[in-house]
Design a protein around this motif. Structure first.
Motif, PDB file in Angstrom:
ATOM      1  N   LYS A 122     -21.574 -19.205  -5.989  1.00  0.00           N
ATOM      2  CA  LYS A 122     -22.278 -19.400  -7.264  1.00  0.00           C
ATOM      3  C   LYS A 122     -22.009 -20.799  -7.818  1.00  0.00           C
ATOM      4  N   LEU A 123     -20.743 -21.225  -7.828  1.00  0.00           N
ATOM      5  CA  LEU A 123     -20.399 -22.538  -8.366  1.00  0.00           C
ATOM      6  C   LEU A 123     -21.005 -23.670  -7.545  1.00  0.00           C
ATOM      7  N   TYR A 124     -21.111 -23.473  -6.254  1.00  0.00           N
ATOM      8  CA  TYR A 124     -21.711 -24.500  -5.394  1.00  0.00           C
ATOM      9  C   TYR A 124     -23.237 -24.473  -5.442  1.00  0.00           C
ATOM     10  N   SER A 125     -23.821 -23.494  -6.089  1.00  0.00           N
ATOM     11  CA  SER A 125     -25.288 -23.443  -6.209  1.00  0.00           C
ATOM     12  C   SER A 125     -25.773 -24.128  -7.477  1.00  0.00           C
ATOM     13  N   ILE A 126     -24.859 -24.511  -8.357  1.00  0.00           N
ATOM     14  CA  ILE A 126     -25.219 -25.123  -9.632  1.00  0.00           C
ATOM     15  C   ILE A 126     -24.965 -26.621  -9.546  1.00  0.00           C
ATOM     16  N   THR A 127     -26.035 -27.418  -9.737  1.00  0.00           N
ATOM     17  CA  THR A 127     -25.878 -28.874  -9.702  1.00  0.00           C
ATOM     18  C   THR A 127     -25.878 -29.436 -11.122  1.00  0.00           C
TER      19      THR A 127
END
Length: 130
Positions: A122-127
């Motif tokens: 989830k955290l790596y999907s948010i830019t």
């Protein structure tokens, strides 16, 4: 469960750089993010070392994103200052001694690994462009 203050500040600093999309000096970043100058400089060193932010010296110096904001993720920034995000100490930590015996047999270890992976994804999907 909370991220540390340092991780929160790192996110604020990168967000400020992304939002302004210009080179900024540490003093301005500090003022706009509410992070002390000393702590800002400490965090900026880590962000530069990981290739998230670039630093420039001299009168036109300052800091800017090393890549476009849509290529920098929330997970990357948090892990830059925190290390790998895990839900529990027993996940992928060879130094941790599980009280259940072998961590592979621990009834919680599998759940912690799955939760850690979900949070990381989830955290790596948010830019920072979002």
């Amino acid at each position: 469960m909370h991220i540390t203050l340092e991780a929160d500040y790192a996110v604020r600093i990168v967000n400020c750089l992304a939002k302004n999309n210009v080179r900024m000096d540490a003093k301005t970043l500090s003022a706009q993010t509410g992070v002390t100058l000393r702590f800002s400089l400490k965090i900026l060193r880590k962000l530069v070392a990981q290739g998230i932010v670039r630093s420039f010296k001299g009168t036109q110096g300052g800091y800017e994103l090393a890549r476009p904001a849509d290529q920098i993720t929330l997970g990357e920034v948090i892990e830059c200052v925190e290390g790998v995000i895990t839900f529990s100490r027993c996940v992928d930590n060879e130094e941790f001694v599980c009280t259940c015996g072998d961590s592979a047999d621990c009834r919680f270890n599998k759940a912690y690994k799955e939760l850690s992976q979900m949070v990381r994804e989830k955290l790596y999907s948010i830019t920072f462009a979002q």
